[in-house]
Design a protein around this motif. Structure first.
Motif, PDB file in Angstrom:
ATOM      1  N   THR A  78       0.841  -1.201   0.000  1.00 16.61           N
ATOM      2  CA  THR A  78       0.000   0.000   0.000  1.00 16.61           C
ATOM      3  C   THR A  78       0.875   1.249   0.000  1.00 16.61           C
ATOM      4  OG1 THR A  78      -1.783  -1.152   1.140  1.00 16.61           O
ATOM      5  CG2 THR A  78      -1.801   1.257   1.252  1.00 16.61           C
ATOM      6  N   TYR A  79       1.917   1.234   0.816  1.00 15.69           N
ATOM      7  CA  TYR A  79       2.840   2.373   0.913  1.00 15.69           C
ATOM      8  C   TYR A  79       3.582   2.609  -0.407  1.00 15.69           C
ATOM      9  CZ  TYR A  79       6.816   5.156   2.505  1.00 15.69           C
ATOM     10  OH  TYR A  79       7.767   6.128   2.654  1.00 15.69           O
ATOM     11  N   LEU A  80       3.942   1.535  -1.097  1.00 14.77           N
ATOM     12  CA  LEU A  80       4.725   1.637  -2.333  1.00 14.77           C
ATOM     13  C   LEU A  80       3.863   1.781  -3.589  1.00 14.77           C
ATOM     14  CD1 LEU A  80       7.415  -1.060  -1.540  1.00 14.77           C
ATOM     15  CD2 LEU A  80       7.716   1.428  -1.520  1.00 14.77           C
ATOM     16  N   ARG A  81       2.598   2.047  -3.421  1.00 15.63           N
ATOM     17  CA  ARG A  81       1.682   2.169  -4.558  1.00 15.63           C
ATOM     18  C   ARG A  81       2.261   3.109  -5.619  1.00 15.63           C
ATOM     19  NH1 ARG A  81      -4.090   3.542  -2.731  1.00 15.63           N
ATOM     20  NH2 ARG A  81      -2.694   3.901  -1.020  1.00 15.63           N
ATOM     21  N   GLY A  82       2.291   2.624  -6.850  1.00 15.32           N
ATOM     22  CA  GLY A  82       2.773   3.433  -7.961  1.00 15.32           C
ATOM     23  C   GLY A  82       4.283   3.390  -8.173  1.00 15.32           C
ATOM     24  N   GLN A  83       5.020   2.738  -7.275  1.00 17.36           N
ATOM     25  CA  GLN A  83       6.485   2.688  -7.375  1.00 17.36           C
ATOM     26  C   GLN A  83       6.950   1.500  -8.220  1.00 17.36           C
ATOM     27  OE1 GLN A  83       8.733   4.894  -5.912  1.00 17.36           O
ATOM     28  NE2 GLN A  83       6.935   6.093  -5.343  1.00 17.36           N
ATOM     29  N   SER A  84       8.167   1.594  -8.703  1.00 13.88           N
ATOM     30  CA  SER A  84       8.847   0.475  -9.352  1.00 13.88           C
ATOM     31  C   SER A  84      10.033   0.128  -8.479  1.00 13.88           C
ATOM     32  CB  SER A  84       9.315   0.863 -10.754  1.00 13.88           C
ATOM     33  OG  SER A  84       8.206   1.095 -11.582  1.00 13.88           O
ATOM     34  N   CYS A  85      10.063  -1.111  -7.975  1.00 14.11           N
ATOM     35  CA  CYS A  85      11.112  -1.496  -7.040  1.00 14.11           C
ATOM     36  C   CYS A  85      11.158  -3.013  -6.888  1.00 14.11           C
ATOM     37  CB  CYS A  85      10.899  -0.853  -5.682  1.00 14.11           C
ATOM     38  SG  CYS A  85       9.286  -1.147  -4.954  1.00 14.11           S
ATOM     39  N   GLU A  86      12.180  -3.470  -6.174  1.00 13.05           N
ATOM     40  CA  GLU A  86      12.279  -4.881  -5.826  1.00 13.05           C
ATOM     41  C   GLU A  86      12.285  -4.998  -4.313  1.00 13.05           C
ATOM     42  OE1 GLU A  86      14.913  -8.907  -6.596  1.00 13.05           O
ATOM     43  OE2 GLU A  86      15.742  -6.985  -7.205  1.00 13.05           O
ATOM     44  N   LEU A  87      11.453  -5.894  -3.804  1.00 11.19           N
ATOM     45  CA  LEU A  87      11.370  -6.171  -2.370  1.00 11.19           C
ATOM     46  C   LEU A  87      12.004  -7.528  -2.129  1.00 11.19           C
ATOM     47  CD1 LEU A  87       8.825  -4.430  -3.266  1.00 11.19           C
ATOM     48  CD2 LEU A  87       7.776  -5.217  -1.199  1.00 11.19           C
ATOM     49  N   THR A  88      12.866  -7.625  -1.132  1.00  5.16           N
ATOM     50  CA  THR A  88      13.460  -8.918  -0.798  1.00  5.16           C
ATOM     51  C   THR A  88      13.379  -9.137   0.705  1.00  5.16           C
ATOM     52  OG1 THR A  88      15.681  -7.948  -0.640  1.00  5.16           O
ATOM     53  CG2 THR A  88      15.070  -8.949  -2.743  1.00  5.16           C
ATOM     54  N   THR A  89      13.333 -10.417   1.089  1.00  2.79           N
ATOM     55  CA  THR A  89      13.277 -10.770   2.496  1.00  2.79           C
ATOM     56  C   THR A  89      13.889 -12.150   2.697  1.00  2.79           C
ATOM     57  OG1 THR A  89      11.847 -10.837   4.454  1.00  2.79           O
ATOM     58  CG2 THR A  89      10.968 -11.828   2.442  1.00  2.79           C
ATOM     59  N   GLU A  90      14.284 -12.429   3.911  1.00  3.94           N
ATOM     60  CA  GLU A  90      14.789 -13.744   4.299  1.00  3.94           C
ATOM     61  C   GLU A  90      13.762 -14.351   5.250  1.00  3.94           C
ATOM     62  OE1 GLU A  90      17.768 -14.990   3.146  1.00  3.94           O
ATOM     63  OE2 GLU A  90      18.095 -13.153   1.998  1.00  3.94           O
ATOM     64  N   LEU A  91      13.502 -15.650   5.122  1.00 10.04           N
ATOM     65  CA  LEU A  91      12.556 -16.319   6.003  1.00 10.04           C
ATOM     66  C   LEU A  91      12.936 -17.782   6.144  1.00 10.04           C
ATOM     67  CD1 LEU A  91       9.287 -17.167   4.149  1.00 10.04           C
ATOM     68  CD2 LEU A  91      11.096 -15.959   2.985  1.00 10.04           C
ATOM     69  N   LYS A  92      12.256 -18.480   7.035  1.00  9.30           N
ATOM     70  CA  LYS A  92      12.490 -19.913   7.227  1.00  9.30           C
ATOM     71  C   LYS A  92      11.236 -20.667   6.824  1.00  9.30           C
ATOM     72  CE  LYS A  92      16.041 -19.799  10.690  1.00  9.30           C
ATOM     73  NZ  LYS A  92      17.185 -20.485  10.220  1.00  9.30           N
ATOM     74  N   ILE A  93      11.457 -21.722   6.053  1.00  6.58           N
ATOM     75  CA  ILE A  93      10.368 -22.615   5.653  1.00  6.58           C
ATOM     76  C   ILE A  93      10.803 -24.012   6.060  1.00  6.58           C
ATOM     77  CG2 ILE A  93       9.080 -23.568   3.719  1.00  6.58           C
ATOM     78  CD1 ILE A  93       9.308 -20.872   2.374  1.00  6.58           C
ATOM     79  N   SER A  94       9.993 -24.633   6.910  1.00  7.23           N
ATOM     80  CA  SER A  94      10.323 -25.958   7.458  1.00  7.23           C
ATOM     81  C   SER A  94      11.703 -25.949   8.119  1.00  7.23           C
ATOM     82  CB  SER A  94      10.278 -27.036   6.365  1.00  7.23           C
ATOM     83  OG  SER A  94       8.992 -27.085   5.800  1.00  7.23           O
TER      84      SER A  94
END
Length: 119
Positions: free
Chosen positions: A16-32
């Motif tokens: 919602t905050y980035l509405r209209g922007q062009s960007c890349e979002l990255t994150t680290e997480l754990k799966i299993s």
């Protein structure tokens, strides 16, 4: 040059905050219990790709990846640099005729914008 920032928001709020922007979002997480890296590419506010790469190299894309990523609360966002033309307003061209000592503009120039050098 790119602008990179870290946000501590859930994905729906960040989108919602980035509405209209062009960007890349990255994150680290754990799966299993294993590390994974998620990324979302936005183009003018529209999700162009959503991907999750697991430690063993397996990839999850699209809606399945989004469902796992939407609960993440730490995102690195790399905004695309805007074109220099968008940042710098264009100025009218310099006059082709020299400044008249009388202070009057030559009649052939009409309503042209003039920039005179400082003395």
């Amino acid at each position: 040059m790119r602008d990179q920032r870290t946000y501590f928001w859930d994905l729906p709020t960040l989108l919602t905050y980035l509405r209209g922007q062009s960007c890349e979002l990255t994150t680290e997480l754990k799966i299993s219990g294993k590390a994974a890296r998620g990324s979302i590419v936005l183009e003018k506010g529209t999700i162009m790709s959503c991907q999750l790469v697991l430690q063993n190299g397996m990839q999850i894309n699209g809606e399945q990846a989004y469902k796992k990523l939407e609960t993440c609360t730490q995102w690195q966002v790399e905004l695309e640099a805007r074109d220099k033309k968008e940042k710098t307003p264009s100025l009218p061209p310099s006059p082709t005729q020299p400044f008249s000592p009388s202070g009057k503009l030559p009649s052939s120039t009409g309503n042209a914008w003039y920039v005179y050098p400082l003395r």
